[in-house]
Design a protein around this motif. Structure first.
Motif, mmCIF file in Angstrom:
data_model
loop_
_atom_site.group_PDB
_atom_site.id
_atom_site.type_symbol
_atom_site.label_atom_id
_atom_site.label_comp_id
_atom_site.label_asym_id
_atom_site.label_seq_id
_atom_site.Cartn_x
_atom_site.Cartn_y
_atom_site.Cartn_z
ATOM 1 N N ALA A 171 1.015 -0.994 0.095
ATOM 2 C CA ALA A 171 -0.179 -0.083 0.054
ATOM 3 C C ALA A 171 0.885 1.404 -0.069
ATOM 4 C CB ALA A 171 -1.216 -0.044 1.218
ATOM 5 N N SER A 172 1.744 1.221 0.886
ATOM 6 C CA SER A 172 2.872 2.638 0.922
ATOM 7 C C SER A 172 3.675 2.689 -0.479
ATOM 8 C CB SER A 172 3.626 2.532 2.252
ATOM 9 O OG SER A 172 2.997 2.595 3.141
ATOM 10 N N CYS A 173 4.087 1.584 -0.757
ATOM 11 C CA CYS A 173 4.815 1.728 -2.118
ATOM 12 C C CYS A 173 4.241 2.051 -3.267
ATOM 13 C CB CYS A 173 5.752 0.406 -2.223
ATOM 14 S SG CYS A 173 7.150 0.079 -1.010
ATOM 15 N N GLU A 174 2.802 1.833 -3.362
ATOM 16 C CA GLU A 174 1.993 2.401 -4.489
ATOM 17 C C GLU A 174 1.403 3.836 -4.139
ATOM 18 O OE1 GLU A 174 -1.266 -0.497 -4.557
ATOM 19 O OE2 GLU A 174 -0.147 -1.978 -5.544
ATOM 20 N N ARG A 175 1.188 3.982 -2.999
ATOM 21 C CA ARG A 175 0.840 5.539 -2.622
ATOM 22 C C ARG A 175 1.750 6.455 -2.568
ATOM 23 N NH1 ARG A 175 -1.632 7.525 2.992
ATOM 24 N NH2 ARG A 175 -2.021 9.598 2.621
ATOM 25 N N PHE A 176 3.018 5.915 -2.240
ATOM 26 C CA PHE A 176 4.248 6.946 -2.335
ATOM 27 C C PHE A 176 5.310 6.636 -3.167
ATOM 28 C CE2 PHE A 176 2.309 6.710 2.337
ATOM 29 C CZ PHE A 176 1.831 8.028 2.310
ATOM 30 N N ALA A 177 4.846 6.016 -4.358
ATOM 31 C CA ALA A 177 5.707 5.615 -5.132
ATOM 32 C C ALA A 177 6.869 6.347 -5.619
ATOM 33 C CB ALA A 177 5.112 4.957 -6.494
ATOM 34 N N TYR A 219 10.085 4.857 -2.776
ATOM 35 C CA TYR A 219 9.161 3.833 -2.291
ATOM 36 C C TYR A 219 8.877 2.666 -3.690
ATOM 37 C CZ TYR A 219 8.566 5.125 2.394
ATOM 38 O OH TYR A 219 8.711 5.740 3.702
ATOM 39 N N GLY A 220 8.855 3.249 -4.689
ATOM 40 C CA GLY A 220 8.709 2.451 -6.103
ATOM 41 C C GLY A 220 9.881 1.520 -6.208
ATOM 42 N N GLU A 221 11.160 2.162 -5.844
ATOM 43 C CA GLU A 221 12.228 1.414 -6.316
ATOM 44 C C GLU A 221 12.640 0.363 -5.199
ATOM 45 O OE1 GLU A 221 14.852 4.912 -8.625
ATOM 46 O OE2 GLU A 221 14.711 4.832 -6.246
ATOM 47 N N LEU A 222 12.115 0.674 -3.985
ATOM 48 C CA LEU A 222 12.200 -0.158 -2.834
ATOM 49 C C LEU A 222 11.504 -1.493 -3.201
ATOM 50 C CD1 LEU A 222 13.010 -1.142 -0.106
ATOM 51 C CD2 LEU A 222 10.816 0.319 0.832
ATOM 52 N N TYR A 223 10.338 -1.153 -3.765
ATOM 53 C CA TYR A 223 9.362 -2.531 -3.962
ATOM 54 C C TYR A 223 9.988 -3.111 -4.994
ATOM 55 C CZ TYR A 223 4.749 -4.825 -3.760
ATOM 56 O OH TYR A 223 4.153 -5.968 -3.600
ATOM 57 N N GLU A 235 2.394 13.055 6.593
ATOM 58 C CA GLU A 235 2.665 11.512 5.632
ATOM 59 C C GLU A 235 3.365 11.958 4.187
ATOM 60 O OE1 GLU A 235 -0.632 8.392 6.913
ATOM 61 O OE2 GLU A 235 -1.179 9.743 5.488
ATOM 62 N N GLY A 236 4.333 11.291 4.000
ATOM 63 C CA GLY A 236 4.914 11.515 2.560
ATOM 64 C C GLY A 236 5.743 12.855 2.750
ATOM 65 N N GLY A 237 7.191 12.720 2.391
ATOM 66 C CA GLY A 237 8.052 13.660 2.554
ATOM 67 C C GLY A 237 8.846 13.959 3.430
ATOM 68 N N GLU A 238 8.415 13.749 4.903
ATOM 69 C CA GLU A 238 9.028 14.329 5.851
ATOM 70 C C GLU A 238 10.457 13.491 5.978
ATOM 71 O OE1 GLU A 238 7.899 16.550 7.621
ATOM 72 O OE2 GLU A 238 6.167 16.366 8.811
ATOM 73 N N VAL A 239 11.573 14.402 6.350
ATOM 74 C CA VAL A 239 12.816 13.622 6.291
ATOM 75 C C VAL A 239 13.375 13.189 7.867
ATOM 76 C CG1 VAL A 239 15.262 13.919 6.002
ATOM 77 C CG2 VAL A 239 13.370 14.966 4.455
ATOM 78 N N ILE A 240 13.460 11.914 8.094
ATOM 79 C CA ILE A 240 13.814 11.402 9.470
ATOM 80 C C ILE A 240 15.179 10.903 9.413
ATOM 81 C CG2 ILE A 240 12.877 9.823 11.281
ATOM 82 C CD1 ILE A 240 10.749 11.928 10.097
ATOM 83 N N ILE A 241 15.733 11.470 10.506
ATOM 84 C CA ILE A 241 17.274 10.970 10.302
ATOM 85 C C ILE A 241 17.492 9.589 11.409
ATOM 86 C CG2 ILE A 241 19.700 11.489 11.447
ATOM 87 C CD1 ILE A 241 18.769 13.159 9.064
ATOM 88 N N ALA A 242 17.903 8.727 10.572
ATOM 89 C CA ALA A 242 18.030 7.275 11.244
ATOM 90 C C ALA A 242 19.749 6.774 11.752
ATOM 91 C CB ALA A 242 17.603 6.275 10.320
ATOM 92 N N PRO A 243 20.090 7.469 12.917
ATOM 93 C CA PRO A 243 21.657 6.809 13.273
ATOM 94 C C PRO A 243 21.615 5.698 14.135
ATOM 95 C CG PRO A 243 20.551 8.605 14.770
ATOM 96 C CD PRO A 243 19.400 8.441 13.672
ATOM 97 N N LEU A 244 20.478 5.264 14.624
ATOM 98 C CA LEU A 244 20.601 3.832 15.239
ATOM 99 C C LEU A 244 20.479 2.799 14.556
ATOM 100 C CD1 LEU A 244 18.256 5.036 18.372
ATOM 101 C CD2 LEU A 244 20.839 5.499 17.851
ATOM 102 N N PRO A 245 21.203 1.698 14.669
ATOM 103 C CA PRO A 245 21.136 0.451 13.743
ATOM 104 C C PRO A 245 19.720 -0.120 13.668
ATOM 105 C CG PRO A 245 22.201 0.065 16.062
ATOM 106 C CD PRO A 245 21.881 1.606 16.044
ATOM 107 N N LEU A 246 19.479 -0.381 12.193
ATOM 108 C CA LEU A 246 18.204 -0.848 12.033
ATOM 109 C C LEU A 246 18.075 -2.359 12.547
ATOM 110 C CD1 LEU A 246 17.677 0.551 8.355
ATOM 111 C CD2 LEU A 246 16.667 1.334 10.303
#
Length: 565
Positions: free
Chosen positions: A32-38, A52-56, A249-260
């Motif tokens: 759903a997210s990869c289609e909506r936010f492709a 998101y499209g490339e991720l899918y 939703e869509g477009g906010e930039v979130i910094i991810a420094p902690l290990p996934l």
């Protein structure tokens, strides 16, 4: 406490309940997210962004290869042992689409730690970084792992940059020890052979396990918490509910420094931000403050997810303090206690308050959080939607406001149980679904919860659980050690540091350096003690059990702090 007690504690417009069955599984959210936010950016790393499209597309290629070039079947386990690179979400979502259970694995593990986790989970496949492949070479033959995929740091970068980055890592920085894994498949070959192939999309039931997340629980050897699709969907919806008023939703930039691979970052960035279609900027090594600050300067970031240790380091960095924070809306803290001076300093530097939350691997992990609109520094906030909390005494009886007892949590994000450990599951999870956290807490009359102490002997180092039993098992294998004990001692930066006490066998001799070197050879870096004290004897009970609590109380007295409860 009854659920409606917290209903008026939520900010206006925030629902007090979520529907954990809104999506049947994680795949449904991904699709759903990869289609909506492709066309929207999903993840960025080292200057490369995938939408998101490339991720899918990429995760589909990974899934197709797993299905068409291996004998792996739905329900089989695949260990993913990667740092914060674009390869991580591609591999994880590809594995899930193929119906496999993801086993998140720390890429800094020693061979001993890898072997335990791979054997315990029964992993049949492994995705690892070339930098750690020499350890896989030693471990894989001792396990059920039959399929190994190896990636290099720059594999998903543009061609010229990929060649340059991989060459520098291997030949200039010499970060890739020689290894021999003759049947291993390069990550990019997997994507090439899977690209354009059809995927037989898995459709697991809500209660099927999606992820095995290893933890020691409240004590003991690492166990795999079975997090189901419903658990993860619930927690992403819970996170979204409390952040909906603060993050679009869509477009906010979130910094991810902690290990996934850590459940805190995994759920927030790969689950909740997936649901919201937001952009995660991956920081592969937050300890490199110069590189981290340089990366942050490239973005008008809206959210930052960290922990106390990282906030301290960044606020002490002059380049970080000069960044533009005018777009920062939300800062989240978890994994370890947030210290008030640190929270105040962060707000002074960035202009953004920190929302501290609380959770465990066993709660997927978010159980409580401070709403952005009403933060109480020093508390862990209020339960997230559809979640109940209570404190109980040793007899299991519920206590009233401001009474101190063990914190228990109930909600749709609570794990299914520990992998193949029914006895350990029964110790922590009762028939009604209440999870005993092992943390001592109190509930204030206003509904906010405060952690007072930890019930067990777990040590918390920079947000990572460290278990004395494991440390002592390793230490006692060192020739010359007769008795030993490991405890956590207070530390301003890391929360706690590890200190070990050693009684040497008669006639033997040991140095602090020998002890630390032995531990470093057998344990991940954050588990290595920073302090070693040699003693003639250790305090014990009348049956000979070493009293770690007495040792801890001695250290607290030295620091001028109160004894443990």
């Amino acid at each position: 406490m009854v659920e409606n007690f917290w209903m008026d504690k939520y900010p206006a417009g925030v629902p007090t309940n979520i529907d954990p069955d809104q999506y049947p599984n994680v795949q449904a959210v991904l699709k759903a997210s990869c289609e909506r936010f492709a066309a929207q950016p999903a993840f960025s790393s080292m200057g490369k962004t995938i939408t998101y499209g490339e991720l899918y597309h990429l995760s589909g290629a990974f899934a197709a290869w797993l299905q068409q070039h291996t004998d792996l079947k739905p329900g089989d386990r695949i260990a993913v042992q990667l740092p914060n690179l674009l390869q991580y979400p591609v591999a994880v979502f590809g594995a899930i689409r193929a119906g496999l259970i993801v086993v998140n694995t720390n890429p800094l593990y020693t061979a001993r730690e890898m072997e335990h986790q791979f054997k315990d989970s029964g992993a049949k496949a492994l995705v690892c970084l070339a930098n750690m492949a020499h350890l896989a070479q030693a471990v894989v033959p001792k396990t059920q792992v039959r399929h190994v995929i190896v990636t290099q740091v720059g594999d998903l970068l543009p061609p010229l940059k990929r060649l340059l980055v991989n060459a520098v890592v291997r030949y200039v920085k010499k970060m890739v020890p020689a290894y021999h894994l003759p049947n291993a498949v390069p990550f990019n070959d997997v994507l090439a052979h899977g690209s354009g192939r059809s995927v037989n999309e898995a459709n697991p039931a809500a209660n099927d396990v999606a992820v095995l997340q290893y933890t020691g629980g409240t004590t003991g050897v690492a166990k795999g918490a079975m997090l189901t699709h419903r658990n993860l969907v619930a927690n992403m919806l819970q996170c979204k509910s409390l952040m909906g008023a603060n993050l679009d939703e869509g477009g906010e930039v979130i910094i991810a420094p902690l290990p996934l691979y850590h459940i805190y970052a995994f759920t927030f960035h790969c689950m909740a931000m997936l649901l919201m279609g937001n952009h995660n900027v991956l920081i592969s090594n937050p300890r490199d403050l110069a590189a981290t600050t340089k990366e942050l300067a490239r973005w008008k970031f809206n959210g930052f997810v960290g922990l106390n240790t990282l906030f301290v380091a960044l606020c002490n960095n002059a380049d970080f303090r000069r960044l533009d924070f005018s777009h920062l809306k939300v800062t989240l803290s978890g994994g370890m206690a947030l210290q008030q001076p640190v929270a105040e300093r962060w707000q002074e530097v960035t202009g953004c308050p920190i929302c501290e939350g609380y959770g465990m691997t066993e709660t997927s992990p978010v159980a409580t959080v401070n709403p952005r609109e009403n933060i109480q520094v020093g508390s862990i906030g209020i339960p997230v939607p559809s979640t109940l909390c209570k404190v109980v005494n040793d007899a299991g009886e519920e206590l009233g406001f401001s009474e101190v007892g063990e914190l228990c949590v109930k909600g749709p994000q609570v794990m299914k149980g520990y992998w193949e450990r029914p006895d350990a599951t029964a110790e922590i999870l009762d028939a009604e679904g209440w999870l005993k956290t092992g943390d001592i807490a109190l509930i204030q009359p206003d509904g906010y919860i405060r952690i007072v102490d930890r019930k067990k002997d777990m040590i918390l180092v920079s947000g990572f659980n460290v278990y004395p039993n494991e440390l002592e098992d390793v230490l006692v294998s060192l020739p010359g050690v007769m008795q030993c004990a490991a405890i956590g001692v207070p530390d301003e930066k890391a929360g706690e540091l590890i200190k070990v006490f050693v009684v040497i066998r008669p006639g033997a001799s040991l140095t602090k350096e020998q002890v630390i070197e032995h531990m470093r050879a057998n344990l991940t870096g954050y588990k290595v003690p920073r302090q070693v004290e040699f003693r003639d004897s250790l305090p014990t009970t009348n049956v000979g059990k070493i009293l770690r609590r007495e040792l801890r109380d001695e250290e607290l007295r030295k620091a001028g702090l109160k004894k443990t409860a």
